[in-house]
Design a protein around this motif. Structure first.
Motif, mmCIF file in Angstrom:
data_model
loop_
_atom_site.group_PDB
_atom_site.id
_atom_site.type_symbol
_atom_site.label_atom_id
_atom_site.label_comp_id
_atom_site.label_asym_id
_atom_site.label_seq_id
_atom_site.Cartn_x
_atom_site.Cartn_y
_atom_site.Cartn_z
ATOM 1 N N ALA A 1 -15.272 2.452 3.310
ATOM 2 C CA ALA A 1 -13.678 2.476 2.321
ATOM 3 C C ALA A 1 -12.972 2.849 2.445
ATOM 4 O O ALA A 1 -13.173 4.435 2.883
ATOM 5 N N VAL A 2 -12.003 2.851 1.721
ATOM 6 C CA VAL A 2 -10.573 3.167 1.476
ATOM 7 C C VAL A 2 -9.770 3.426 0.948
ATOM 8 O O VAL A 2 -10.093 2.309 -0.143
ATOM 9 N N LEU A 3 -9.653 4.107 -0.432
ATOM 10 C CA LEU A 3 -8.729 4.373 -1.394
ATOM 11 C C LEU A 3 -7.302 4.901 -1.426
ATOM 12 O O LEU A 3 -6.941 5.213 -0.883
ATOM 13 N N LEU A 4 -6.402 3.522 -2.172
ATOM 14 C CA LEU A 4 -5.146 3.117 -1.521
ATOM 15 C C LEU A 4 -5.350 3.623 -3.214
ATOM 16 O O LEU A 4 -5.275 3.127 -4.050
ATOM 17 N N ARG A 5 -3.880 4.417 -3.541
ATOM 18 C CA ARG A 5 -2.732 4.021 -4.339
ATOM 19 C C ARG A 5 -1.032 3.333 -3.716
ATOM 20 O O ARG A 5 -0.690 4.526 -2.953
ATOM 21 N N GLY A 6 -1.027 2.939 -4.679
ATOM 22 C CA GLY A 6 1.338 3.103 -4.637
ATOM 23 C C GLY A 6 1.612 2.194 -5.836
ATOM 24 O O GLY A 6 1.014 1.931 -6.659
ATOM 25 N N SER A 7 2.677 1.963 -5.555
ATOM 26 C CA SER A 7 3.319 0.882 -6.834
ATOM 27 C C SER A 7 4.412 -0.549 -5.856
ATOM 28 O O SER A 7 4.074 -0.758 -5.110
ATOM 29 N N VAL A 8 4.219 -1.268 -6.732
ATOM 30 C CA VAL A 8 3.991 -2.379 -6.944
ATOM 31 C C VAL A 8 5.326 -3.301 -7.687
ATOM 32 O O VAL A 8 5.011 -3.311 -9.170
ATOM 33 N N GLY A 9 6.229 -4.540 -6.856
ATOM 34 C CA GLY A 9 7.146 -4.825 -7.788
ATOM 35 C C GLY A 9 8.626 -3.494 -7.341
ATOM 36 O O GLY A 9 8.174 -2.901 -6.889
ATOM 37 N N ARG A 10 9.642 -3.743 -7.879
ATOM 38 C CA ARG A 10 10.555 -3.703 -8.117
ATOM 39 C C ARG A 10 11.457 -2.707 -9.081
ATOM 40 O O ARG A 10 11.437 -3.604 -10.592
ATOM 41 N N GLY A 11 12.570 -2.111 -9.039
ATOM 42 C CA GLY A 11 12.943 -1.629 -9.963
ATOM 43 C C GLY A 11 11.934 -0.927 -11.534
ATOM 44 O O GLY A 11 11.048 -0.288 -11.206
ATOM 45 N N LYS A 12 12.740 -1.021 -12.447
ATOM 46 C CA LYS A 12 11.972 -0.682 -13.738
ATOM 47 C C LYS A 12 10.334 -1.736 -13.878
ATOM 48 O O LYS A 12 9.535 -1.650 -14.768
ATOM 49 N N ALA A 13 10.205 -2.638 -14.051
ATOM 50 C CA ALA A 13 8.645 -3.527 -12.481
ATOM 51 C C ALA A 13 8.128 -2.902 -12.334
ATOM 52 O O ALA A 13 6.313 -3.293 -12.031
ATOM 53 N N LYS A 14 8.056 -1.704 -11.520
ATOM 54 C CA LYS A 14 7.376 -1.301 -10.080
ATOM 55 C C LYS A 14 6.493 -0.711 -11.565
ATOM 56 O O LYS A 14 6.758 0.104 -12.168
ATOM 57 N N THR A 15 5.234 -1.124 -10.937
ATOM 58 C CA THR A 15 3.647 -0.463 -11.446
ATOM 59 C C THR A 15 3.097 0.270 -10.656
ATOM 60 O O THR A 15 3.280 0.102 -9.262
ATOM 61 N N MET A 16 2.675 1.067 -10.774
ATOM 62 C CA MET A 16 1.392 2.206 -10.266
ATOM 63 C C MET A 16 0.222 1.810 -10.285
ATOM 64 O O MET A 16 -0.140 1.591 -11.610
ATOM 65 N N SER A 17 -0.639 1.489 -8.666
ATOM 66 C CA SER A 17 -1.791 1.093 -9.391
ATOM 67 C C SER A 17 -2.724 1.342 -7.721
ATOM 68 O O SER A 17 -2.062 2.379 -7.176
#
Length: 102
Positions: free
Chosen positions: A63-79
Motif C-alpha cells: 500500500a502507498v498513500l498519495l496526496r496531490g492536486s487534480v485539475g487546473r487553476g481555480k478548479a484545482k482540488t487537493m485529494s
C-alpha cells in the motif's frame, strides 16, 4: 574430521537461506515499480507518496498513500488516495480516503 563436516554442512545450509533472501536492490526496484504504477493511476499533477507499507506474503499487497492536486487553476482540488498494489499481477487499485473529522 566429522565435526568439521557437520559444521561445514550447517554453515552451507545457513548461507543458502540468506542467499535466497531479497536484496536491497530488488526491494528498491519493486518499490520504484509500485510508486510509478500508483502515481500514474492517481492522476495527480505533483503527488506526494508515503513510504510503502508491505503486507505479508499471504496477502501479497503493498500500500502507498498519495496526496496531490487534480485539475487546473481555480478548479484545482487537493485529494488523498490509497493505492493497493498486487505483487502477483502488477496491478493497482486506487480509492480516495478522508481522515475522520475532516
Amino acid at each position: 574430521m566429522r565435526k568439521q563436516a557437520i559444521l561445514a554442512l550447517a554453515l552451507a545450509t545457513t548461507m543458502g537461506h540468506y542467499a535466497s533472501a531479497s536484496s536491497d536492490g530488488a526491494w528498491n526496484a519493486l518499490f520504484a515499480k509500485v510508486n510509478g504504477t500508483c502515481i500514474g493511476q492517481s492522476g495527480f499533477d505533483t503527488p506526494e507518496a508515503s513510504a510503502p507499507v508491505v503486507f505479508d506474503d499471504a496477502t501479497g499487497k503493498i500500500a502507498v498513500l498519495l496526496r496531490g492536486s487534480v485539475g487546473r487553476g481555480k478548479a484545482k482540488t487537493m485529494s488523498s488516495v490509497i493505492c493497493l498494489y498486487d505483487k502477483k499481477t502488477g496491478r493497482a487499485s486506487i480509492a480516495e480516503y478522508r481522515w475522520l473529522g475532516r
